[in-house]
Design an enzyme around this catalytic site. Structure first.
Site, short mmCIF file in Angstrom:
data_model
loop_
_atom_site.label_atom_id
_atom_site.label_comp_id
_atom_site.label_asym_id
_atom_site.label_seq_id
_atom_site.Cartn_x
_atom_site.Cartn_y
_atom_site.Cartn_z
N CYS A 1 -19.82 23.25 -13.37
CA CYS A 1 -18.83 23.29 -12.44
C CYS A 1 -18.37 24.62 -11.99
O CYS A 1 -18.04 24.97 -10.86
CB CYS A 1 -17.59 22.46 -12.82
SG CYS A 1 -18.03 20.70 -13.36
N CYS B 1 -16.49 22.26 -18.06
CA CYS B 1 -17.95 22.00 -17.18
C CYS B 1 -18.41 23.40 -16.96
O CYS B 1 -17.86 23.92 -15.79
CB CYS B 1 -17.59 21.11 -16.20
SG CYS B 1 -19.12 21.16 -15.29
#
Length: 124
Positions: free
Chosen positions: A39, A36
């Protein structure tokens, strides 16, 4: 996993104790994954908030790929998803990375309800 400095990692196994069992201050849980990108952008933001708001907010992260039971339980479909828990109940969900200032604004109502840090004056 992308570790945000100062942010503890929780698992399916200890989620109940670390998040649902916390009383007195809200818990911000980031559902994250190695793949991700947003993230990774959020990691330094969460590290800073964890350090600055330690008395009013507990910040943890959980790897969505390695902890499918918790992901399924809360219906998390996107990374990063941020869930705010108060006394074991989810009270706010935020999806996607955001700047520190914006995240703090979105968390404000939950932080205000938390007890002030020790030694802080309480408004009359």
């Amino acid at each position: 996993m992308i570790h945000a400095q100062g942010v503890a990692e929780v698992t399916d196994g200890d989620f109940g104790a670390e998040v649902l069992g916390e009383r007195g201050r809200p818990v911000l849980v980031e559902f994250t994954a190695d793949w991700c990108g947003p993230c990774r952008q959020l990691a330094p933001v969460l590290s800073a908030i964890a350090a600055e708001e330690a008395g009013r907010l507990k910040v943890v992260q959980i790897d969505a790929d390695r902890n499918p039971a918790t992901v399924a339980r809360y219906g998390v479909l996107s990374m990063p998803t941020l869930l705010v828990f108060r006394d074991g109940e989810p009270v706010r969900q935020l999806v996607g990375a955001r700047a520190k200032r914006r995240l703090l604004q979105e968390l404000e109502e939950h932080l205000d309800a938390a007890p002030a840090a020790a030694g802080a004056a309480t408004p009359a």
